[in-house]
Enzyme design. Structure first.
Site, short mmCIF file in Angstrom:
data_model
loop_
_atom_site.label_atom_id
_atom_site.label_comp_id
_atom_site.label_asym_id
_atom_site.label_seq_id
_atom_site.Cartn_x
_atom_site.Cartn_y
_atom_site.Cartn_z
N GLY A 189 0.80 -1.22 0.00
CA GLY A 189 0.00 0.00 0.00
C GLY A 189 0.83 1.27 0.00
N LYS A 207 4.65 19.46 -7.22
CA LYS A 207 5.03 20.13 -5.95
C LYS A 207 6.16 21.12 -6.19
CE LYS A 207 3.75 15.94 -3.45
NZ LYS A 207 4.30 14.67 -2.97
N GLY A 304 0.22 10.52 4.12
CA GLY A 304 -0.44 9.79 5.21
C GLY A 304 -1.57 10.63 5.78
N1 LIG Z 1 -3.08 10.52 0.77
C1 LIG Z 1 -2.08 11.35 1.10
O1 LIG Z 1 -1.19 10.99 1.88
C2 LIG Z 1 -2.02 12.73 0.51
C3 LIG Z 1 -0.95 13.56 0.85
C4 LIG Z 1 -0.91 14.86 0.34
C5 LIG Z 1 -1.91 15.30 -0.50
N2 LIG Z 1 -2.94 14.45 -0.84
C6 LIG Z 1 -3.98 14.96 -1.73
O2 LIG Z 1 -5.21 14.95 -1.02
C7 LIG Z 1 -6.28 14.71 -1.92
C8 LIG Z 1 -7.09 13.51 -1.42
O3 LIG Z 1 -6.25 12.38 -1.35
P1 LIG Z 1 -6.71 11.02 -0.62
O4 LIG Z 1 -5.47 10.19 -0.53
O5 LIG Z 1 -7.48 11.32 0.61
O6 LIG Z 1 -7.67 10.41 -1.74
P2 LIG Z 1 -8.70 9.20 -1.58
O7 LIG Z 1 -8.41 8.39 -0.38
O8 LIG Z 1 -8.75 8.53 -2.90
O9 LIG Z 1 -10.10 9.95 -1.33
C9 LIG Z 1 -10.73 10.69 -2.33
C10 LIG Z 1 -12.13 11.07 -1.86
O10 LIG Z 1 -12.72 11.87 -2.88
C11 LIG Z 1 -14.00 11.36 -3.18
N3 LIG Z 1 -14.27 11.54 -4.62
C12 LIG Z 1 -13.52 11.11 -5.64
N4 LIG Z 1 -14.08 11.48 -6.81
C13 LIG Z 1 -15.20 12.18 -6.51
C14 LIG Z 1 -16.20 12.79 -7.26
N5 LIG Z 1 -16.18 12.80 -8.59
N6 LIG Z 1 -17.21 13.40 -6.60
C15 LIG Z 1 -17.26 13.38 -5.25
N7 LIG Z 1 -16.31 12.80 -4.47
C16 LIG Z 1 -15.31 12.20 -5.09
C17 LIG Z 1 -13.97 9.89 -2.82
O11 LIG Z 1 -15.29 9.47 -2.52
P3 LIG Z 1 -15.66 7.95 -2.08
O12 LIG Z 1 -14.89 7.72 -0.82
O13 LIG Z 1 -17.12 7.99 -1.84
O14 LIG Z 1 -15.23 7.06 -3.20
C18 LIG Z 1 -13.05 9.90 -1.59
O15 LIG Z 1 -13.78 10.13 -0.43
C19 LIG Z 1 -5.63 14.52 -3.30
O16 LIG Z 1 -5.61 15.75 -3.98
C20 LIG Z 1 -4.21 14.11 -2.96
O17 LIG Z 1 -3.28 14.43 -3.97
C21 LIG Z 1 -3.00 13.18 -0.34
#
Ligand SMILES: NC(=O)c1ccc[n+]([C@@H]2O[C@H](COP(=O)([O-])OP(=O)(O)OC[C@H]3O[C@@H](n4cnc5c(N)ncnc54)[C@H](OP(=O)(O)O)[C@@H]3O)[C@@H](O)[C@H]2O)c1
Length: 430
Positions: A189, A207, A304
């Site tokens: 993961g 970035k 994270g």
């Molecule tokens: N993960 C990290 O560590 C991290 C770090 C820095 C920045 N980010 C940024 O933070 C953001 C979110 O990342 P994440 O890792 O939390 O992503 P994620 O786990 O894939 O979650 C995405 C969320 O967005 C929702 N979603 C996706 N498409 C949608 C749509 N068309 N309409 C409405 N809701 C929608 C999903 O809904 P469902 O749950 O209902 O499917 C889910 O709740 C991204 O921009 C990413 O680049 C992430």
């Protein structure tokens, strides 16, 4: 009691659910620091019935998340969906145009549309905040916007992608090849099912372009980032680099000088004495060089749920306090358009790995190409270890203009002595 800051949250995945958990856990402390409560009032995602590991039944659910601001009456919308365009961008435009604050972790959207969004925010005098978009939990945007704001920044660089750093440092530790470590990282993961944004350097380039804009007061130029990922780094590169006193890291570098802006994300050789050589696993690190402050080093977790939520909620606290300023540390009208610097004129050392036939005359051919291109060799290793694709030669050049190294490789290209594509990595000598 002061009025709460009402928050609407779009996206309830890794980061979105992390934000809910953080606000729940640190509610009282956040209230004391912000001077008022921060309250989530509405949420939106794709699937209302999905178990998120947090109770969302206490919040208003909004089906069409692009209407979140109006439907919920929130003061601020937090976007944690992702994607440079589509619903995230529609939500950003609509929220800012309605005169509401907008907080996001979405580096792809900011890298492509940050300036246009900042223009709307400037016009409406509302907050556009994206601390979590660069290096997750590390407060590097705050560091550049605020702490180092009095300095002319000449260079900003760092390890901006935790997946690549995990893969490279695992290859280094275990002596294994890229594809094997990537498959393991996916199983654990640590890497996405489609890892191309990470391993091809695109995520780090997003970035870097944001950091460059903040550091140099220039408009965003994502297309101007010379981007290469880590797919072609082999175990032998990491081994030979170590013998020569270096570690291999994917490094984003941005520099501004009289010739324009230089932006590059490439795998590099980092001297073992450099702080970036000691950044292991999924950590990120950013170095900024200011003309009065000197070298600043920021290091920590770049991704994270916890670290990223920490950055998102820090932005919300700024909005709650009314301390937010302009998105890129100056109004869009004050930003410059610096043009692109010619990388060929940069001077430095380079690492070249060649796979060659094991026969007489090959070394002379390499030496001739180097001499004719004006490149002299500082170190040279030929282990005599034959792989399927020939003998591996690793060399480090003396300082020279980068165009000379490119010229040397062009002189060798098509040679029957080469059994594979050469690998060129620049050395981080600053
Ligand atoms: N993960 C990290 O560590 C991290 C770090 C820095 C920045 N980010 C940024 O933070 C953001 C979110 O990342 P994440 O890792 O939390 O992503 P994620 O786990 O894939 O979650 C995405 C969320 O967005 C929702 N979603 C996706 N498409 C949608 C749509 N068309 N309409 C409405 N809701 C929608 C999903 O809904 P469902 O749950 O209902 O499917 C889910 O709740 C991204 O921009 C990413 O680049 C992430």
């Amino acid at each position: 009691m002061a009025e709460p800051l009402k928050v609407a949250l779009a996206g309830l995945g890794t980061v979105g659910s992390g934000v809910i958990r953080l606000i729940d856990a640190n509610r009282e402390l956040i209230q004391r620091r912000a001077g008022r409560p921060i309250e989530i009032v509405a949420v939106s995602a794709r699937d209302r019935s999905k178990d998120r590991g947090v109770d969302i039944s206490r919040f208003q659910w909004v089906d069409d998340m692009t209407t979140l601001a109006e439907a919920s009456g929130a003061d601020v919308v937090v976007e944690l969906i992702g994607g440079s365009d589509g619903p995230a961008l529609a939500l950003a435009r609509r929220t800012l145009a309605a005169g509401k604050a907008f907080v996001t972790a979405n580096k792809a959207m900011i890298a492509h549309h940050g300036v246009a969004l900042a223009e709307i925010a400037d016009g409406k005098d509302v907050a556009l905040k994206f601390e979590a978009a660069v290096a997750g939990g590390i407060p590097v945007i705050k560091g550049l916007r605020e702490g180092a704001a009095a300095n002319e920044i000449t260079r900003v660089y760092g390890i901006l992608n935790g997946t690549c750093n995990y893969i490279l440092t695992t290859m280094e530790k275990d002596g294994r090849d890229f594809s094997e470590v990537l498959a393991e990282a996916q199983a654990l993961g640590y890497a996405e099912a489609d890892p191309s944004f990470d391993i091809d350097g695109v995520d780090a380039a997003h970035k870097l372009s944001i950091l460059a804009s903040l550091a140099f007061g220039s408009t965003l130029d994502f297309d101007g980032v010379d981007t290469a990922g880590i797919r072609h780094v082999i175990a032998a590169d990491i081994f030979e680099a170590e013998q020569l006193g270096f570690k291999v890291r994917l490094v984003g570098v941005a520099e501004a000088n009289g010739h324009g802006l230089f932006q590059r994300v490439h795998p590099c050789l980092v001297p073992v004495s450099h702080p970036l050589a000691h950044v292991a696993g999924s950590l990120n690190a950013v170095v900024a060089e200011g003309n009065f402050v000197g070298r600043l080093l920021f290091q920590g977790a770049g991704a994270g749920d916890g670290p990223t939520a920490s950055a998102v909620v820090a932005d919300l606290i700024d909005v709650a306090r009314g301390e937010y300023g302009t998105a890129f540390a100056m109004p869009v009208s004050a930003m410059s358009e610096p043009g692109r610097a010619d990388a060929g004129e940069r001077v430095g050392r380079s690492y070249i790995r060649l796979s060659v036939q094991d026969r007489p005359g090959v070394l002379a051919e390499i030496a001739t190409a180097m001499r004719d291109a004006g490149v002299s060799i500082e170190s040279f290793i030929q282990r005599g270890v034959s792989s399927d694709s020939g003998v591996i030669i690793a060399l480090v050049t003396h300082q020279c203009a980068e165009r000379c190294v490119v010229d040397a490789l062009e002189r060798l290209s098509g040679s029957a002595s080469l059994t594979g594509q050469p690998m060129l990595m620049h050395i981080l000598d600053f």
